[in-house]
Design a protein around this motif. Structure first.
Motif, PDB file in Angstrom:
ATOM      1  N   HIS A  61       1.162   2.483  12.316  1.00 46.64           N
ATOM      2  CA  HIS A  61       1.162   1.441  11.268  1.00 46.64           C
ATOM      3  C   HIS A  61       2.452   1.574  10.478  1.00 46.64           C
ATOM      4  O   HIS A  61       2.848   2.682  10.108  1.00 46.64           O
ATOM      5  CB  HIS A  61      -0.074   1.674  10.391  1.00 46.64           C
ATOM      6  N   GLU A  93       3.259   0.509   7.402  1.00 49.77           N
ATOM      7  CA  GLU A  93       3.282   0.638   5.941  1.00 49.77           C
ATOM      8  C   GLU A  93       3.831   2.018   5.561  1.00 49.77           C
ATOM      9  O   GLU A  93       3.551   3.026   6.221  1.00 49.77           O
ATOM     10  CB  GLU A  93       1.885   0.402   5.340  1.00 49.77           C
ATOM     11  N   ASP A 146       3.440   4.372   3.498  1.00 49.84           N
ATOM     12  CA  ASP A 146       2.697   5.614   3.264  1.00 49.84           C
ATOM     13  C   ASP A 146       2.505   6.396   4.569  1.00 49.84           C
ATOM     14  O   ASP A 146       2.141   7.576   4.539  1.00 49.84           O
ATOM     15  CB  ASP A 146       1.346   5.349   2.570  1.00 49.84           C
ATOM     16  N   HIS A 147       2.780   5.745   5.699  1.00 57.62           N
ATOM     17  CA  HIS A 147       2.643   6.433   6.995  1.00 57.62           C
ATOM     18  C   HIS A 147       3.951   6.524   7.774  1.00 57.62           C
ATOM     19  O   HIS A 147       4.082   7.347   8.672  1.00 57.62           O
ATOM     20  CB  HIS A 147       1.584   5.727   7.844  1.00 57.62           C
ATOM     21  N   HIS A 160      -4.560  -2.369   9.502  1.00 56.84           N
ATOM     22  CA  HIS A 160      -4.479  -3.136   8.290  1.00 56.84           C
ATOM     23  C   HIS A 160      -3.433  -4.248   8.311  1.00 56.84           C
ATOM     24  O   HIS A 160      -3.532  -5.233   7.589  1.00 56.84           O
ATOM     25  CB  HIS A 160      -4.195  -2.104   7.174  1.00 56.84           C
ATOM     26  N   ASP A 175      -5.346   3.439   9.062  1.00 57.84           N
ATOM     27  CA  ASP A 175      -6.040   3.112   7.801  1.00 57.84           C
ATOM     28  C   ASP A 175      -7.566   2.997   7.954  1.00 57.84           C
ATOM     29  O   ASP A 175      -8.301   3.246   6.985  1.00 57.84           O
ATOM     30  CB  ASP A 175      -5.513   1.787   7.244  1.00 57.84           C
ATOM     31  N   TYR A 224     -12.637   2.185  -0.538  1.00 57.46           N
ATOM     32  CA  TYR A 224     -11.415   1.937   0.232  1.00 57.46           C
ATOM     33  C   TYR A 224     -11.552   0.638   1.035  1.00 57.46           C
ATOM     34  O   TYR A 224     -10.650  -0.210   1.043  1.00 57.46           O
ATOM     35  CB  TYR A 224     -11.182   3.133   1.176  1.00 57.46           C
ATOM     36  N   HIS A 254      -5.956   8.399   5.848  1.00 66.70           N
ATOM     37  CA  HIS A 254      -6.179   8.756   4.444  1.00 66.70           C
ATOM     38  C   HIS A 254      -7.479   9.547   4.330  1.00 66.70           C
ATOM     39  O   HIS A 254      -8.502   9.163   4.919  1.00 66.70           O
ATOM     40  CB  HIS A 254      -6.332   7.512   3.562  1.00 66.70           C
TER      41      HIS A 254
HETATM   42 FE1  FEO Z   1      -1.815   0.092   5.253  1.00 67.69          FE
HETATM   43 FE2  FEO Z   1      -2.314   3.397   4.373  1.00 67.69          FE
HETATM   44  O1  FEO Z   1      -1.324   1.838   4.743  1.00 67.69           O
END
Ligand code: FEO
Length: 392
Positions: A76, A78, A80-81, A142, A161, A189, A220
Motif C-alpha cells: 500500500h 500510503e 505510513d507504510h 484502503h 490496512d 478503525y 497497524h
Molecule cells: Fe491507508 Fe495505514 O494507510
C-alpha cells in the motif's frame, strides 16, 4: 526480537505519541507493522512512517543484514507504510520493490524516484526460497493500489490496512490485551478508515475465503495469531462491510442555550424508559471518530442542532461532513432542534444525512426558542416508529 512464525519477524515501529491520524482520534497511539521473512531471498513486507526509520532499521538488523534483502513488498502506497522505502533501499542494493501496477504508479508520484520495481499481478506467485508468496489485489481497501501478500507455507496473510487497529503496545498479538479489546479497536478503525468501502471489503473477503489462514498480520496494531481469533475478525468484517447494525439508537447533538439539549435528554429518557438501547453523544465533548464508531452499530440515529446565523452549529457541520465521507449507509434518521426565526438550516442537516447514505424515518421536530412540555412530548411519537424499524 519479535518472532511471529519460523523465520518471520515483526520489525515495525510503535508510535506511542500519535493522538490524531488525519482527523481520527488515536488515544492509544498506533503501530506501523513491517515484517522480515528470512528465506533464500530475504523479504521485507511494508515499512513504516518516516520518523520510525531508525527504530525499524534496528529491528531489521537484529534479524538480517539489510544488504541481503531481495524484495521490499509495498502492499500500500500510503506513507505510513511506504515512508521509509527510499532510506531502506539505500542499504539494500539487490532489492526490488514489489507492488501492484497502480502501486508502481503511486509510488513514483509520491517519491519521484525510479526504484527497481517488480510489478506483480493479482494472484501472481513469487517464490522466495522455501516459500511462495501470493499477491491478492485489494482495490479500495484502503486505496486503489492496495494488495495483500499471502505466505502459502506459513499460512499467514499480510493484508496491510485491513483488520488493523490503532494501538501502541509492547504486546504484538490481539489475544494479549484480550480479543474483545482488540476487536473494539478494530471496530473503531473500521468505522473511521474502511467504512466507505463495504463492497470492496466484501469482495476481498470472498477472494480470501478459500485461503487457509492461521495468522493475520495487519499493518497497524496487533496480530491475529490464533485461528479462532482469525475467524472472529473475518466474521466481524463480514458484518461491518454488510452494514449490519444493532437495534439501538444514537442521539447526536450540540446545543447553544440548552434547548436542543433538553430535547436530546427528553428523547433519551423516553427511549430508555421504553427499554430501547440508547446512547447520547454531545458533540462538544465527544470526538467525531468515537461518534462514527457508535453510528456503525446503530440502526437509528437522532440528530439535533440549534440554528446559529440560520445555519447548523459548526460542530454539527463537521460531524456531517465526516459522515458524508464515511457513508454509514442504510441507517434511519430523525432530526430535531431549536431555532429562533429561521428553520432553513434544518434542510441542510436533513440533506447532509441523506447524502451520507442514511434514510429519513420521519419529519424533523423543530421548536421555536425554548421547548415546553408539549413540544418535548411530541418526541415521544418517535418511540413506536423506532420500535417498528427495529421489528422490521
Ligand atoms: Fe491507508 Fe495505514 O494507510
Amino acid at each position: 526480537m519479535h518472532k511471529i512464525a519460523q523465520d518471520v519477524y515483526w520489525t515495525g515501529y510503535v508510535d506511542w505519541d500519535l493522538r490524531l491520524f488525519h482527523g481520527y482520534a488515536t488515544p492509544m497511539g498506533s503501530t506501523y507493522n513491517a515484517f522480515v521473512i528470512k528465506d533464500e531471498k530475504p523479504t521485507i513486507i511494508d515499512t513504516v512512517k518516516y520518523y520510525g526509520y531508525e527504530e525499524m532499521l534496528g529491528r531489521v538488523k537484529d534479524v538480517i543484514d539489510p544488504g541481503e534483502i531481495r524484495y521490499i513488498i509495498s502492499n500500500h502506497t500510503e506513507m505510513d507504510h511506504s515512508g521509509t522505502i527510499d532510506s531502506l533501499l539505500k542499504l539494500c542494493p539487490r532489492a526490488e520493490v514489489v507492488c501492484s501496477d497502480k502501486g508502481e504508479e503511486n509510488l513514483k508520484r509520491h517519491f519521484k524516484k525510479d526504484w527497481p520495481f517488480k510489478v506483480v499481478k493479482d494472484g501472481e506467485t513469487l517464490n522466495i526460497g522455501k516459500r511462495d508468496l501470493v499477491f491478492k489485489y485489494m482495490p479500495m481497501v484502503h486505496w486503489p493500489e492496495s494488495m495483500a501478500t499471502y505466505s502459502v507455507q506459513d499460512r499467514i496473510l499480510f493484508p496491510n490496512d485491513a483488520f488493523g487497529q490503532h494501538i501502541a503496545s509492547h504486546q504484538r498479538f490481539a489475544d494479549e490485551p484480550g480479543v474483545d479489546t482488540t476487536i473494539r479497536e478494530a471496530a473503531k478503525y473500521y468505522a473511521n478508515i474502511v467504512l466507505p468501502f463495504g463492497q470492496p471489503v466484501t469482495r476481498v473477503l470472498d477472494a480470501i475465503a478459500s485461503l487457509p489462514i492461521d495468522i493475520i498480520c495487519p499493518s497497524h496494531g496487533l496480530i491475529w495469531r490464533h485461528p479462532a481469533d482469525v475467524q472472529s475478525i473475518l466474521e466481524q468484517y463480514r458484518q461491518w462491510s454488510g452494514h449490519q447494525t444493532d437495534n439501538r439508537v444514537l442521539i447526536i447533538y450540540d446545543t447553544m442555550w440548552k434547548s436542543t439539549e433538553r430535547m436530546a435528554k427528553h428523547l433519551y429518557q423516553t427511549l430508555d424508559k421504553a427499554g430501547i438501547p440508547v446512547k447520547l453523544a454531545h458533540l462538544e465533548n465527544t470526538h467525531i471518530s468515537d461518534v462514527i464508531t457508535d453510528i456503525m452499530f446503530s440502526k437509528v440515529v437522532c440528530f439535533g442542532t440549534p440554528m446559529l446565523n440560520n445555519r447548523m452549529l459548526p460542530t454539527v457541520a463537521g460531524m456531517l461532513m465526516y459522515m458524508k465521507g464515511l457513508k454509514p449507509k442504510g441507517r434511519k434518521f430523525f432530526t430535531f432542534g431549536s431555532y429562533g426565526w429561521s428553520q432553513q438550516g434544518f434542510n441542510e442537516v436533513e440533506q447532509s444525512l441523506t447524502d451520507a447514505g442514511l434514510l429519513q424515518a420521519g419529519p424533523g421536530h423543530y421548536v421555536k426558542f425554548i421547548p415546553d412540555d408539549k413540544d418535548l412530548e411530541q418526541l415521544d411519537n418517535w418511540v413506536p416508529l423506532i420500535e417498528n424499524i427495529f421489528s422490521g
